[in-house]
Design a protein around this motif. Structure first.
Motif, mmCIF file in Angstrom:
data_model
loop_
_atom_site.group_PDB
_atom_site.id
_atom_site.type_symbol
_atom_site.label_atom_id
_atom_site.label_comp_id
_atom_site.label_asym_id
_atom_site.label_seq_id
_atom_site.Cartn_x
_atom_site.Cartn_y
_atom_site.Cartn_z
ATOM 1 N N GLU A 1 -9.714 7.850 -4.353
ATOM 2 C CA GLU A 1 -9.151 6.847 -5.263
ATOM 3 C C GLU A 1 -7.627 6.962 -5.346
ATOM 4 N N TRP A 2 -7.107 8.175 -5.262
ATOM 5 C CA TRP A 2 -5.636 8.334 -5.225
ATOM 6 C C TRP A 2 -5.068 7.709 -3.956
ATOM 7 N N GLU A 3 -5.770 7.872 -2.852
ATOM 8 C CA GLU A 3 -5.313 7.251 -1.603
ATOM 9 C C GLU A 3 -5.347 5.722 -1.710
ATOM 10 N N LYS A 4 -6.392 5.198 -2.378
ATOM 11 C CA LYS A 4 -6.454 3.740 -2.576
ATOM 12 C C LYS A 4 -5.297 3.248 -3.439
ATOM 13 N N LEU A 5 -4.946 4.029 -4.449
ATOM 14 C CA LEU A 5 -3.818 3.636 -5.296
ATOM 15 C C LEU A 5 -2.524 3.609 -4.499
ATOM 16 N N VAL A 6 -2.350 4.566 -3.611
ATOM 17 C CA VAL A 6 -1.158 4.559 -2.744
ATOM 18 C C VAL A 6 -1.152 3.302 -1.879
ATOM 19 N N ALA A 7 -2.323 2.944 -1.330
ATOM 20 C CA ALA A 7 -2.398 1.751 -0.490
ATOM 21 C C ALA A 7 -2.112 0.483 -1.293
ATOM 22 N N LEU A 8 -2.496 0.470 -2.583
ATOM 23 C CA LEU A 8 -2.247 -0.716 -3.415
ATOM 24 C C LEU A 8 -0.757 -0.941 -3.635
ATOM 25 N N HIS A 9 0.009 0.141 -3.695
ATOM 26 C CA HIS A 9 1.459 -0.007 -3.913
ATOM 27 C C HIS A 9 2.165 -0.575 -2.683
ATOM 28 N N GLY A 10 1.532 -0.497 -1.518
ATOM 29 C CA GLY A 10 2.083 -1.149 -0.331
ATOM 30 C C GLY A 10 3.438 -0.605 0.072
#
Length: 991
Positions: free
Chosen positions: A523-532
């Motif tokens: 989920e932390w990795e997904k959050l990083v991906a969301l920030h683009g």
């Protein structure tokens, strides 16, 4: 002449008819009270004044007489008169009422304590005043008195109903006389519940005068409760509560308050009545406090809902009341903030007082402590402290926010979505939109489940849409330009906020999942991906993740956070437009090497990624130094790699992944000596696998260190046992043979013997073949044959047939066909039945080639015991062809006899099922049928196959006296008639 019915009497005329029984009628006041027919009755009563039976018979006769006369009377009264006067509409009814009253009153002078007389008298008076009672049919008798909630429902259905009745205004005097009669009866027999219930029932009559049905009725209920014993109060209270419900207003509140102080089971019903009153004046504040009190008691286990509601459902009912009557129940924003501050201050003081509490003992001796006063009930149990939030008599409004946090979020954490939306809806109903928005945001930032998040987000979005729609409607109706401009400005702000909310949804969902499990690396990795492409947010997210995640509780691939964060700096941000910051990347990886990961492999990945970073930037020496640091061997090497009580750093030196990367790095950029050193360390630590052994030997072979590579193979086969060492032996032997061919034959033989010494039967076949090939090419054929012979004895059963096949082929090539007979004979002894049949066919074919027909026939006979005709039709067809070509009539008959005996041997249920299954799988069922038909006339089938004259002739027909050949039909007939000694073979012999 006009009829009597045409004249409608006025109200005054109807009032003039009353009172009828006040004062009590006597012959002196009413001349028609006694008729000549009543003289005998009066004389009898005068002679026997103390005879209850005489009085009861007289009353009963009078009532029957009245009933008979009333049936014969024709009424010409108007409907309005009947509706007002009821049972007393006719003169006959009125005079009969007076006569019966005279009789009852006279009897009660002598029997004032007779319940039977009083009850009959009251029922009579009620029938004339209240009308005819509707009798309801009941199924069975009355059961035990139920709980009050159910009793209210049952009693509401069982309330007395009447047809007609005397108007309360016109017949006020008779109503008053009826009440006076009840009072007199209760004066004489006060402890009889039936009289009280009959008395109380008149207050439910629709024509009961208001002056009686309110205050007097309430006083009467109270007197009944004071007079009757407590065991009978339930039957009075159920009537009292129903009467209070019918009156409503303060009366309802006062009566229910009195009852719920004793029995709180009807509190939920009371709150419903408070919210849906008959007079239209709801009391939501009192209902809300009652529900809150019930919710708190239910949460503590002190209350159980009669309707089967859970504590949370009761709290949900309270929230519904708060949402519906937000202005009447709760405080506004300013008052809420002041109340919250007061609650926080009180909590802080309480915490300080607990910290500053005096010790319970001094020098080991207990001391007496003064404490707050404790209120106890009648049973001596401590009562809870006073709480104004649950005092329904208090007019103070509720702090909804504090209550929902205290009684909602603290108790029902899995229902946070409903609680947040309820609180936000409360503020929306009060028009506090900013406070509602703040509440929604707090809810979105605090919930832990997707279900709660979806509930809050949908309500938040619906609120935003409805607010924008309302503003757009008001804007279309706005006439003032200044106010319209202001509304447009606010509308733009609201629409922008709504769009931002929709854009934030993925981030909010990710936040929910991270709050639920802060150690979820994915989920932390997904959050990083969301920030683009937002490098600042990406760096902030990585930093927060590394500070938040607990390495011992993290999900899989925690090391990827450190690796990806370092790569972020190495690449110059997500877009690569910034300058690469290798120092920051190294610091992150350095920090990662100090983390105590759950698995050693994660720590090894950090070191390997650090070395790869240095390699990507051509820092080869630094990469070697990094791996040297990682692979440093401690003094104590007897550490268990799988001992999870030790840190990952302590066990790192035994990580095969780390050493594999290190040795690959040395092979790529190091020297042969350094590479050999690393390989030797791996072998010394005893962490090498078979692949490491093979790689090390291949590396030495590439660099022309052949003998050293063979030594590595030797170490490998010593380290590992079968089946792992089998692969090493395979490669080792092949490499050795390829290198030395036949120059070191004895050494090669020793290696093969060493390999076969501990090799299990299922793995030794390839080694035997390789060994035999070595002897064939570089050694002696005799040794090769002995190796094949050993192989047939050692290999596993599933490989033995193939091994015999190879052995026979090699023996044929080296020594000729006759030399294979001993091999076939031994194969027939050791092979399983199914393979024995196949080997017998080959053996028989060999004997045919050598001209040994009898030996071949004996082999067929030996093999037949393993071949069920239904399963192995191929064997029997071959034997049939063999006898056709080389046999005689006797041998053919012997074959058929053997076939029948074999079939009888296999003719069991289990074998039959197996035969059918195998025949179906192999698709040979049709062929089996054909073979059976042919066997029924085997000689004819043989003639058809030969296409010529029969091979066997009759005994009396010889070649010296040939007979002429007739046509086909005549020949068949002649043969049947002439050959009397012909052997007839039954059709069933082949079955």
């Amino acid at each position: 002449m006009p009829s009597v019915a045409s004249k409608i009497p006025s109200v005054d005329e109807l009032k003039a008819l009353f009172p009828l029984t006040l004062p009590i009628p006597t012959p002196d006041t009413i001349p028609d009270l006694i008729t000549p027919k009543d003289f005998y009755r009066e004389e009898n009563l005068l002679r026997n004044p103390q005879s209850f039976q005489a009085w009861w018979s007289a009353i009963h006769t009078a009532r029957e007489s009245y009933a008979a006369e009333i049936k014969l009377e024709r009424s010409d009264l108007s409907e309005s008169s009947v509706a007002l006067l009821g049972p007393l509409a006719t003169p006959l009814a009125r005079i009969s009422f007076q006569r019966l009253t005279y009789l009852y009153e006279s009897a009660l002078v002598h029997f004032p304590n007779s319940f039977k007389m009083w009850k009959s008298y009251i029922i009579m008076r009620m029938s004339f005043v209240l009308g005819k009672q509707v009798v309801k049919k009941r199924a069975g008798g009355r059961k035990k008195f139920p709980e009050m909630k159910d009793a209210l429902v049952d009693e509401r259905e069982d309330l007395e109903q009447w047809e007609g009745g005397l108007n309360g205004i016109i017949g006020w005097e008779e109503w008053k006389s009826l009440i006076a009669t009840f009072e007199r009866a209760l004066m004489w027999v006060p402890n009889l519940p039936r009289l009280w219930l009959m008395y109380l029932s008149i207050f439910f009559h629709p024509m009961c005068p208001p002056i009686v049905s309110y205050t007097h009725a309430r006083h009467t209920f109270d007197r009944a409760l004071r007079t009757l014993p407590p065991s009978l109060h339930s039957r009075l209270w159920v009537r009292y509560l129903l009467w209070a419900e019918s009156r409503g207003g303060p009366t309802l509140v006062a009566v229910y308050r009195r009852y719920i102080s004793v029995d709180p089971s009807v509190t939920e019903n009371f709150t419903h009545l408070l919210l849906h009153p008959i007079d239209g004046k709801a009391r939501p504040l009192e209902a809300a406090k009652l529900l809150l009190s019930l919710a708190r008691k239910a949460a503590k286990g002190e209350y159980q809902s009669p309707e089967g509601k859970s504590p949370y459902q009761i709290l949900g009912d309270w929230i519904d009341v708060v949402e519906r009557f937000s202005d009447e129940v709760g405080l506004d924003v300013e008052e809420t903030l002041q109340s919250n501050a007061a609650v926080a201050e009180a909590g802080a003081k309480e915490t300080e007082s607990e910290k500053e509490a005096a010790p319970a003992s001094v020098d080991g001796k207990l001391i007496r402590m003064a404490g707050p006063a404790v209120t106890v009930d009648a049973d001596g149990k401590a009562l809870p402290p006073y709480d104004e939030d649950t005092d329904f008599k208090s007019p103070r409004k509720l702090n909804i926010e504090h209550i929902i946090h205290k009684d909602g979020f603290a108790v029902y954490k899995d229902q946070a979505g409903r609680l947040w939306t309820g609180l936000a809806t409360y503020w929306i109903k009060r028009g506090e939109f900013d406070r509602a928005k703040e509440t929604f945001e707090k809810g979105l930032d605090s919930v832990l489940t997707i279900r709660d998040f979806t509930q809050i987000f949908d309500a938040y979005a619906e609120f935003g849409e409805s607010l924008i729609s309302a503003m757009m409607e008001s804007l279309s109706d706005e006439e003032d330009e200044a106010e319209a401009a202001e509304t447009e400005k606010e509308l733009d702000v609201r629409m922008k906020e709504f769009e931002e909310l929709m854009d934030r949804r993925p981030f909010l969902i990710n936040g929910v999942l991270i709050r639920r499990n802060p150690n979820d690396v994915q989920e932390w990795e997904k959050l990083v991906a969301l920030h683009g492409d937002d490098d600042e947010k990406v760096a902030e997210t990585y930093t927060k993740a590394l500070e938040t995640v607990n390495p011992r509780k993290a999900t899989a691939n925690l090391h990827r956070l450190y690796v990806n964060f370092a790569k972020f700096y190495e690449d110059g941000g997500t877009t690569g437009q910034a300058e690469p910051d290798l120092d920051s990347a190294r610091k992150i990886l350095e920090k990662g090497t100090k983390i105590n990961f759950k698995t050693v492999e994660d720590l090894a990945e950090i070191w390997c990624e650090w070395a790869e970073l240095e390699i990507r930037h051509d820092n080869y020496d630094e990469a070697i130094r990094v791996m040297q640091r990682a692979a440093a061997i401690p003094k104590n090497t007897k550490i268990n790699y799988h001992d999870h009580s030790l840190s990952a750093q302590t066990r790192l030196f035994k990580s095969l992944k780390l050493w594999s990367f290190y040795v690959d790095l040395e092979e790529s950029i190091g020297t042969v000596e350094t590479t050999k050193t690393v390989y030797d360390k791996i072998l010394d630590l005893r962490i090498a696998n078979a692949q490491i052994i093979v790689n090390y030997a291949a590396f030495l072979e590439e660099n022309k260190y052949y003998e050293e590579s063979f030594k590595v193979y030797d170490r490998g086969v010593e380290l590992f046992t079968f089946p792992i060492s089998f692969e090493i032996w395979n490669i080792y032997l092949a490499k050795f043979v390829k290198r030395y061919s036949g120059s070191k034959l004895e050494r090669a033989r020793d290696l093969f013997e060493q390999a076969l010494e501990k090799c299990p039967p299922k793995s030794c076949k390839p080694i035997f073949l390789m060994y035999a090939k070595l002897e064939e090419e570089y050694g002696l054929a005799k040794r090769a044959m002995s190796i094949y012979d050993r192989a047939t004895q050692v290999v596993a059963d599933e490989d033995r047939f193939e091994m015999f096949t190879i052995y026979i082929a090699k023996a044929t090539a080296n020594y000729g066909l006759p030399a294979t007979r001993p091999i076939y004979e031994r194969a027939l002894e050791v092979l399983p039945d199914r393979q024995t049949a196949e080997m017998c066919l080959r053996f028989a074919a060999l004997e045919r080639k050598l001209g040994e027909i009898d030996r071949a026939r004996a082999i067929y006979a030996h093999a037949s015991q393993f071949c069920d005709p239904r399963v192995n039709p191929q064997f029997w067809s071959e034997w049939n062809a063999f006898e056709y070509e080389t046999g005689s009539e006797d041998t053919f008959r012997e074959m058929l006899r053997i076939k029948r005996s074999v079939q009888a041997q296999f003719n069991t249920e289990a074998s039959y099922i197996a035969a059918q299954t195998m025949a179906a799988q192999q698709g040979t069922r049709q062929a089996d049928n054909n073979a059976t038909e042919e066997a029924s006339d085997a000689m004819a089938a043989a003639e058809r196959e030969a296409g010529s004259a029969p091979s066997f002739v009759a005994a009396k027909q010889t070649a010296l006296h040939p007979q002429p050949q007739p046509d086909a039909a005549a020949s068949a007939t002649a043969t049947t008639a002439a050959n009397a000694d012909e052997i007839h073979i039954s059709d069933e012999e082949d079955l």
